[in-house]
Design a protein around this motif. Structure first.
Motif, PDB file in Angstrom:
ATOM      1  N   ILE A 167      34.332  12.404  19.154  1.00  0.00           N
ATOM      2  CA  ILE A 167      35.046  12.533  17.879  1.00  0.00           C
ATOM      3  C   ILE A 167      34.456  11.572  16.852  1.00  0.00           C
ATOM      4  N   ALA A 168      34.132  10.360  17.268  1.00  0.00           N
ATOM      5  CA  ALA A 168      33.519   9.389  16.350  1.00  0.00           C
ATOM      6  C   ALA A 168      32.228   9.947  15.759  1.00  0.00           C
ATOM      7  N   LYS A 169      31.394  10.562  16.598  1.00  0.00           N
ATOM      8  CA  LYS A 169      30.146  11.153  16.096  1.00  0.00           C
ATOM      9  C   LYS A 169      30.429  12.226  15.052  1.00  0.00           C
ATOM     10  N   GLU A 170      31.461  13.040  15.292  1.00  0.00           N
ATOM     11  CA  GLU A 170      31.828  14.085  14.329  1.00  0.00           C
ATOM     12  C   GLU A 170      32.299  13.473  13.012  1.00  0.00           C
ATOM     13  N   LEU A 171      33.106  12.440  13.102  1.00  0.00           N
ATOM     14  CA  LEU A 171      33.588  11.784  11.879  1.00  0.00           C
ATOM     15  C   LEU A 171      32.431  11.188  11.088  1.00  0.00           C
ATOM     16  N   LEU A 172      31.536  10.480  11.775  1.00  0.00           N
ATOM     17  CA  LEU A 172      30.391   9.857  11.102  1.00  0.00           C
ATOM     18  C   LEU A 172      29.479  10.906  10.475  1.00  0.00           C
ATOM     19  N   SER A 173      29.270  12.015  11.173  1.00  0.00           N
ATOM     20  CA  SER A 173      28.367  13.051  10.636  1.00  0.00           C
ATOM     21  C   SER A 173      28.979  13.782   9.443  1.00  0.00           C
ATOM     22  N   SER A 174      30.300  13.675   9.273  1.00  0.00           N
ATOM     23  CA  SER A 174      30.940  14.329   8.126  1.00  0.00           C
ATOM     24  C   SER A 174      31.246  13.339   6.996  1.00  0.00           C
ATOM     25  N   GLY A 175      30.612  12.144   7.041  1.00  0.00           N
ATOM     26  CA  GLY A 175      30.715  11.208   5.928  1.00  0.00           C
ATOM     27  C   GLY A 175      31.732  10.087   6.079  1.00  0.00           C
ATOM     28  N   TRP A 176      32.454  10.033   7.183  1.00  0.00           N
ATOM     29  CA  TRP A 176      33.381   8.936   7.405  1.00  0.00           C
ATOM     30  C   TRP A 176      32.597   7.681   7.767  1.00  0.00           C
ATOM     31  N   GLU A 177      33.177   6.528   7.492  1.00  0.00           N
ATOM     32  CA  GLU A 177      32.542   5.255   7.804  1.00  0.00           C
ATOM     33  C   GLU A 177      33.266   4.586   8.963  1.00  0.00           C
ATOM     34  N   GLY A 178      32.479   3.980   9.863  1.00  0.00           N
ATOM     35  CA  GLY A 178      33.053   3.281  11.007  1.00  0.00           C
ATOM     36  C   GLY A 178      31.961   2.980  12.020  1.00  0.00           C
ATOM     37  N   PRO A 179      32.336   2.395  13.149  1.00  0.00           N
ATOM     38  CA  PRO A 179      31.344   2.029  14.162  1.00  0.00           C
ATOM     39  C   PRO A 179      30.779   3.242  14.889  1.00  0.00           C
ATOM     40  N   ASN A 180      29.559   3.112  15.415  1.00  0.00           N
ATOM     41  CA  ASN A 180      28.967   4.202  16.193  1.00  0.00           C
ATOM     42  C   ASN A 180      29.771   4.496  17.444  1.00  0.00           C
ATOM     43  N   SER A 181      30.352   3.468  18.039  1.00  0.00           N
ATOM     44  CA  SER A 181      31.182   3.631  19.228  1.00  0.00           C
ATOM     45  C   SER A 181      32.551   3.008  18.978  1.00  0.00           C
ATOM     46  N   PRO A 182      33.620   3.739  19.300  1.00  0.00           N
ATOM     47  CA  PRO A 182      34.960   3.188  19.096  1.00  0.00           C
ATOM     48  C   PRO A 182      35.384   2.181  20.160  1.00  0.00           C
ATOM     49  N   GLY A 183      34.539   1.931  21.142  1.00  0.00           N
ATOM     50  CA  GLY A 183      34.867   0.978  22.205  1.00  0.00           C
ATOM     51  C   GLY A 183      34.996   1.675  23.547  1.00  0.00           C
ATOM     52  N   LYS A 184      34.527   0.996  24.593  1.00  0.00           N
ATOM     53  CA  LYS A 184      34.517   1.596  25.928  1.00  0.00           C
ATOM     54  C   LYS A 184      35.645   1.090  26.812  1.00  0.00           C
ATOM     55  N   SER A 185      36.127  -0.111  26.554  1.00  0.00           N
ATOM     56  CA  SER A 185      37.137  -0.714  27.419  1.00  0.00           C
ATOM     57  C   SER A 185      38.526  -0.183  27.086  1.00  0.00           C
ATOM     58  N   TYR A 186      39.441  -0.357  28.040  1.00  0.00           N
ATOM     59  CA  TYR A 186      40.828   0.030  27.816  1.00  0.00           C
ATOM     60  C   TYR A 186      41.397  -0.759  26.654  1.00  0.00           C
ATOM     61  N   TRP A 187      42.132  -0.079  25.800  1.00  0.00           N
ATOM     62  CA  TRP A 187      42.792  -0.607  24.605  1.00  0.00           C
ATOM     63  C   TRP A 187      41.825  -0.928  23.468  1.00  0.00           C
ATOM     64  N   GLU A 188      40.521  -0.711  23.642  1.00  0.00           N
ATOM     65  CA  GLU A 188      39.581  -0.923  22.531  1.00  0.00           C
ATOM     66  C   GLU A 188      39.708   0.228  21.539  1.00  0.00           C
ATOM     67  N   PHE A 189      39.339  -0.045  20.293  1.00  0.00           N
ATOM     68  CA  PHE A 189      39.460   0.988  19.269  1.00  0.00           C
ATOM     69  C   PHE A 189      38.384   0.828  18.201  1.00  0.00           C
ATOM     70  N   GLY A 190      38.190   1.893  17.460  1.00  0.00           N
ATOM     71  CA  GLY A 190      37.312   1.900  16.283  1.00  0.00           C
ATOM     72  C   GLY A 190      38.094   2.428  15.095  1.00  0.00           C
ATOM     73  N   VAL A 191      37.803   1.885  13.932  1.00  0.00           N
ATOM     74  CA  VAL A 191      38.485   2.296  12.690  1.00  0.00           C
ATOM     75  C   VAL A 191      37.500   3.105  11.860  1.00  0.00           C
ATOM     76  N   TYR A 192      37.917   4.308  11.455  1.00  0.00           N
ATOM     77  CA  TYR A 192      37.087   5.222  10.680  1.00  0.00           C
ATOM     78  C   TYR A 192      37.816   5.513   9.365  1.00  0.00           C
ATOM     79  N   GLN A 193      37.071   5.369   8.263  1.00  0.00           N
ATOM     80  CA  GLN A 193      37.701   5.522   6.952  1.00  0.00           C
ATOM     81  C   GLN A 193      36.894   6.470   6.076  1.00  0.00           C
ATOM     82  N   ASN A 194      37.612   7.109   5.153  1.00  0.00           N
ATOM     83  CA  ASN A 194      36.998   8.093   4.276  1.00  0.00           C
ATOM     84  C   ASN A 194      37.511   7.886   2.864  1.00  0.00           C
ATOM     85  N   ALA A 195      36.600   7.980   1.903  1.00  0.00           N
ATOM     86  CA  ALA A 195      36.963   7.748   0.515  1.00  0.00           C
ATOM     87  C   ALA A 195      37.381   9.030  -0.221  1.00  0.00           C
ATOM     88  N   THR A 196      37.285  10.185   0.451  1.00  0.00           N
ATOM     89  CA  THR A 196      37.646  11.432  -0.256  1.00  0.00           C
ATOM     90  C   THR A 196      38.989  11.942   0.176  1.00  0.00           C
TER      91      THR A 196
END
Length: 194
Positions: free
Chosen positions: A165-194
């Motif tokens: 899902i992160a790859k899909e968000l990044l490819s559609s113009g969202w900003e955030g980390p390449n990986s949302p995290g591998k460990s339990y409870w880790e997360f990535g924040v993805y943001q969009n200006a539109t």
């Protein structure tokens, strides 16, 4: 807090540690029974969310989970009062399995081996990587729609599903980390200006 230049935010958070029964070594064609047990398992009660995970979850206006117990129980551990969407679309990417004669390994080892094979194109008894990418695109689109109407969305997801899902968000113009995290409870924040 949602930064002013961004209109919407999606948090991809991995669930807590699953409470999966320990198994001895097994044959590869028995791994499907372990996969079933894994998929009906909740989370270990001793594995509490991090303070950061608790804080970020409180900032979200909508919460999405897969229909697997480890996703739903993780949302409850985050003190989420209402889950807006629970859907099988958001399940972890399927794990293939097949018969490997004369070899017995622990199920966790089989899972790693079959996941590597899956990444290389092997998909017996599972969805293919191509099908998984299509599903991830649908899931990302659903999250984007929800973020557009709610401003911020928390997806309590799974390791590979979150990465796809992160790859899909990044490819559609969202900003955030390449990986949302591998460990339990880790997360990535993805943001969009539109």
């Amino acid at each position: 807090m949602l930064q002013e230049k961004y209109m919407s935010k999606i948090i991809l958070l991995r669930h807590g540690k699953p409470d999966v029964p320990r198994h001895e070594k097994m044959k590869s064609n028995d791994i499907h029974e372990w996969i079933k047990l894994y998929n009906i398992s909740g989370i270990e009660q001793a594995c509490k969310p991090s303070l950061k995970a608790l804080e970020i979850s409180k900032e979200c206006n909508a919460v999405v989970c897969s229909d697997l117990p480890r996703s739903i129980e993780s949302a409850k551990a985050l003190e989420i009062e209402e889950i807006k969407i629970i859907d099988s679309l958001f399940r972890e990417m399927g794990l293939p399995y097949g018969k490997v004669p004369f070899l017995k390994l622990r199920p966790e080892i089989w899972a790693v081996l079959f996941r590597v094979l899956w990444l290389l194109g092997y998909s017996a008894n599972s969805e293919s990587i191509k099908e998984s990418k299509i599903r991830a695109k649908k899931a990302a689109n659903m999250l984007k729609e929800l973020a557009a109407s709610n401003k911020s969305v928390l997806f309590v997801g799974h390791g590979f599903t979150n990465r796809f899902i992160a790859k899909e968000l990044l490819s559609s113009g969202w900003e955030g980390p390449n990986s949302p995290g591998k460990s339990y409870w880790e997360f990535g924040v993805y943001q969009n200006a539109t």
